[in-house]
Design a protein around this motif. Sequence first.
Motif, PDB file in Angstrom:
ATOM      1  N   ARG A 138       0.627  -1.329  -0.223  1.00  0.00           N
ATOM      2  CA  ARG A 138      -0.049  -0.418   0.435  1.00  0.00           C
ATOM      3  C   ARG A 138       0.144   1.153  -0.151  1.00  0.00           C
ATOM      4  N   ASP A 141       2.390   1.701  -3.540  1.00  0.00           N
ATOM      5  CA  ASP A 141       0.926   1.655  -4.303  1.00  0.00           C
ATOM      6  C   ASP A 141       0.897   3.682  -4.420  1.00  0.00           C
ATOM      7  N   TYR A 178      -1.723  -6.881  -8.523  1.00  0.00           N
ATOM      8  CA  TYR A 178      -0.596  -5.473  -8.573  1.00  0.00           C
ATOM      9  C   TYR A 178      -1.660  -4.065  -9.730  1.00  0.00           C
ATOM     10  N   GLN A 179      -1.607  -2.795  -8.179  1.00  0.00           N
ATOM     11  CA  GLN A 179      -1.993  -1.828  -8.593  1.00  0.00           C
ATOM     12  C   GLN A 179      -1.211  -1.845 -10.083  1.00  0.00           C
ATOM     13  N   THR A 182       1.673   0.043  -9.588  1.00  0.00           N
ATOM     14  CA  THR A 182       2.947  -0.591  -9.493  1.00  0.00           C
ATOM     15  C   THR A 182       3.003  -1.566 -10.701  1.00  0.00           C
TER      16      THR A 182
END
Length: 201
Positions: A138, A141, A178-179, A182
Amino acid sequence: MKLWHCKDARSLRPLWTLEEMGLPYELETLPFPPRVLRKDFLATNPLGTIPYFTDGDVRMTESSGICLYLVERYRRHELGLRPEHPEYADYLNWLFHSDATLTFPQTIVLRYTLLEPPERRLPQAAADYRKWYLARLRLLDAHLIDREFLCDGRFTIADIAIGFALYLGETLGIAADYQPQTRGYLERLKQRPAFQRATAR
């Protein structure tokens, strides 16, 4: 300089750094885990872990620490930040965050999905630590929403340290979660010629 390495293991961090710097080095590639599959390696490194790195009388076993050593010892601050830089604390934090926070839960996933014999594998432990790793992303990200690199608007060994953790997650099949920012960051890092040379070796 000499580096003992295993494919796609934490030793990729110093190997990638050496390739970025263009420094001469010797590489010895071992099967993973070397403490099991190359017991003679224990005479070199009693821990049986990789990376293992030597530079004259220097002996090192910590992947991000070796990267930092190379920047400081060879004064290659184009890949690092100096202590007076306003983002120096962030730079150090990302270097240590890479292993202490990100790579650690991945090693549990790796152990209990691939390394243990089938009768000792623990799918629940692997699933729990997979979620833990993703939760620990987090901070990264959020940091990457408006940044190309982690510090000073340029590529440093902090990106190597964190980039390896993301790459390991990809090899473990976690990267699908993954975001987008990212995932894009990892893809940019993988396009670097030095990364490609390091993984090819």
